[in-house]
Design an enzyme around this catalytic site. Structure first.
Site, PDB file in Angstrom:
ATOM      1  N   LYS A   1       0.707  -1.106   0.144  1.00 10.66           N
ATOM      2  CA  LYS A   1       0.118  -0.012  -0.024  1.00 10.66           C
ATOM      3  C   LYS A   1       0.871   1.133   0.001  1.00 10.66           C
ATOM      4  O   LYS A   1       2.054   1.183   0.396  1.00 10.66           O
ATOM      5  CB  LYS A   1      -0.970   0.060   1.196  1.00 10.66           C
ATOM      6  CG  LYS A   1      -0.198   0.021   2.717  1.00 10.66           C
ATOM      7  CD  LYS A   1       0.184   1.366   3.226  1.00 10.66           C
ATOM      8  CE  LYS A   1       0.995   1.239   4.377  1.00 10.66           C
ATOM      9  NZ  LYS A   1       1.645   2.370   4.482  1.00 10.66           N
TER      10      LYS A   1
ATOM     11  N   GLY B   1       4.120  -4.049   3.926  1.00 10.11           N
ATOM     12  CA  GLY B   1       4.426  -5.306   3.494  1.00 10.11           C
ATOM     13  C   GLY B   1       4.143  -6.311   4.677  1.00 10.11           C
ATOM     14  O   GLY B   1       3.491  -7.411   4.407  1.00 10.11           O
ATOM     15  N   GLY B   2       4.344  -6.235   5.752  1.00  9.54           N
ATOM     16  CA  GLY B   2       4.141  -7.051   7.023  1.00  9.54           C
ATOM     17  C   GLY B   2       2.483  -7.301   7.096  1.00  9.54           C
ATOM     18  O   GLY B   2       2.149  -8.234   7.379  1.00  9.54           O
TER      19      GLY B   2
ATOM     20  N   ASP C   1      -2.256  -1.373  10.212  1.00  6.97           N
ATOM     21  CA  ASP C   1      -2.487  -1.403   8.711  1.00  6.97           C
ATOM     22  C   ASP C   1      -3.169  -2.594   8.272  1.00  6.97           C
ATOM     23  O   ASP C   1      -3.445  -2.623   6.836  1.00  6.97           O
ATOM     24  CB  ASP C   1      -1.108  -1.201   7.812  1.00  6.97           C
ATOM     25  CG  ASP C   1      -0.575   0.248   7.901  1.00  6.97           C
ATOM     26  OD1 ASP C   1      -1.430   1.040   8.344  1.00  6.97           O
ATOM     27  OD2 ASP C   1       0.600   0.410   7.384  1.00  6.97           O
TER      28      ASP C   1
HETATM   29  O1  C5P Z   1       0.047  -1.312  14.758  1.00  7.93           O
HETATM   30  P1  C5P Z   1       1.521  -1.529  14.443  1.00  7.93           P
HETATM   31  O2  C5P Z   1       2.114  -2.744  15.265  1.00  7.93           O
HETATM   32  O3  C5P Z   1       1.900  -1.754  13.035  1.00  7.93           O
HETATM   33  O4  C5P Z   1       2.264  -0.118  14.916  1.00  7.93           O
HETATM   34  C1  C5P Z   1       3.731   0.052  15.136  1.00  7.93           C
HETATM   35  C2  C5P Z   1       4.019   1.091  16.123  1.00  7.93           C
HETATM   36  O5  C5P Z   1       3.611   2.363  15.387  1.00  7.93           O
HETATM   37  C3  C5P Z   1       3.229   1.228  17.388  1.00  7.93           C
HETATM   38  O6  C5P Z   1       3.512   0.413  18.422  1.00  7.93           O
HETATM   39  C4  C5P Z   1       3.021   2.644  17.545  1.00  7.93           C
HETATM   40  O7  C5P Z   1       4.497   2.938  18.277  1.00  7.93           O
HETATM   41  C5  C5P Z   1       3.220   3.275  16.215  1.00  7.93           C
HETATM   42  N1  C5P Z   1       1.896   3.644  15.675  1.00  7.93           N
HETATM   43  C6  C5P Z   1       1.309   4.778  16.221  1.00  7.93           C
HETATM   44  N2  C5P Z   1      -0.177   5.055  15.960  1.00  7.93           N
HETATM   45  C7  C5P Z   1      -0.520   4.292  14.732  1.00  7.93           C
HETATM   46  C8  C5P Z   1       0.135   3.278  14.260  1.00  7.93           C
HETATM   47  C9  C5P Z   1       1.294   3.044  14.668  1.00  7.93           C
HETATM   48  O8  C5P Z   1       1.888   5.267  17.029  1.00  7.93           O
HETATM   49  N3  C5P Z   1      -1.900   4.789  14.636  1.00  7.93           N
END
Ligand code: C5P
Length: 285
Positions: free
Chosen positions: A9, A99-100, A132
């Site tokens: 994406k 990607g993940g 995501d």
């Molecule tokens: O949800 P995901 O594991 O992809 O997010 C990785 C990190 O990115 C989260 O631990 C957080 O620190 C940050 N993040 C955030 N706000 C979001 C999405 C991600 O702060 N809406």
């Protein structure tokens, strides 16, 4: 064997709000699936395993998000059947291209089919796997909000193609959001409406608020953007927490020419078509 393709994406726009008490940031963005593809498969196995057809190690091994997704579906199905997940990656990792998350969404879809788990459950599991993943499970074009879990599908965009370039660096999402807090919640560079493809002119000015944070982590990123803007003669934007950069082109030929004109040393430089979904089955027998 059940096989699927998972699509990367881009964030055509990403506005970030303040840090919440749960450690995430509220965001609003225009998300678009693109034709950079990882291939995945699920099959019964003697014991749980994760592999790639090239024999190269899979990122995070048994902790890989695609395997975790499939295992979460199996648990919901109340099954103990060992599974093998095969994952062949093309989507550059730690690049802001999801990607993940795409692999996790395809892992949910594959295991959903294999174990007979309904779509509503897959949506619920997507929220638990990463911010995501809900978008990647739906894919296409969508307005995304909340921490990423609120996905409002839009009519598929068309009439342009992207050229995507990944400069030689990796950026972790958590580090980028932390840097954004430290910098005092800056707004990203605006791309003016006039420079956008007609299909995006109703969006107002698009920007990615994580750009200043990404540049603070990888200062060469701003040089890459400057050089690409000069080579392409148009604004260049950041996807997600970067370092992927992209520009808008009228069609595939123009985008292929643009990708060929990229300075040497990038991790990835390709023309990418817009995809109307986040993944698709390629074999279901
Ligand atoms: O949800 P995901 O594991 O992809 O997010 C990785 C990190 O990115 C989260 O631990 C957080 O620190 C940050 N993040 C955030 N706000 C979001 C999405 C991600 O702060 N809406």
């Amino acid at each position: 064997m059940i096989r699927a393709e998972a699509f990367a994406k881009v964030n055509l726009g990403l506005k970030v709000g303040s840090l919440r008490s749960d450690g995430f940031h509220t965001l609003t963005g225009l998300f678009q699936s693109i034709g950079i593809v990882d291939e995945l498969a699920i099959a019964a196995a003697e014991r749980d395993e994760v592999s790639s057809s090239s024999g190269r190690p899979v990122i995070d091994g048994m902790n890989n998000l695609a395997f975790r997704a499939a295992a979460a579906v199996r648990a919901r199905a109340g099954s103990r059947q060992p599974i093998g997940i095969a994952l062949d990656k093309t989507i550059p990792a730690a690049a802001g291209l999801g990607g993940g998350s795409a692999d996790a969404a395809a892992g949910l879809a594959l295991a959903g089919r294999y174990f007979g788990v309904d779509d509503g459950t897959l949506v619920e599991l997507a929220r638990e796997l990463g911010s995501d993943v809900p978008f990647c499970l739906r894919g296409g074009t969508a307005r995304v909000s909340g921490r990423g879990e609120i996905v409002a599908p839009l009519e598929p965009l068309s009439g342009f193609t992207l050229a995507i370039v990944v400069p030689p660096a990796e950026i972790g999402t958590a580090a980028a959001f932390r840097k954004w807090d430290e910098l005092g919640e800056p707004a990203g560079l605006q791309v003016s409406q006039a420079a956008l493809p007609p299909a995006l002119r109703d969006e107002g000015d698009l920007r990615n608020d994580l750009y200043p944070a990404a540049v603070a982590l990888v200062p060469e990123l701003d040089d890459w953007r400057g050089e690409l803007e000069e080579a392409w003669g148009r604004p260049v934007m950041l996807s997600g927490s970067g370092p992927s950069l992209f520009g808008f082109f009228v069609d595939g030929d123009e985008a292929i020419g643009a990708a060929a004109a990229v300075p040497t040393g990038s991790r990835f430089a390709e023309a990418c078509e817009l995809m109307p979904r986040g993944w698709r089955f390629t074999e279901t027998a």
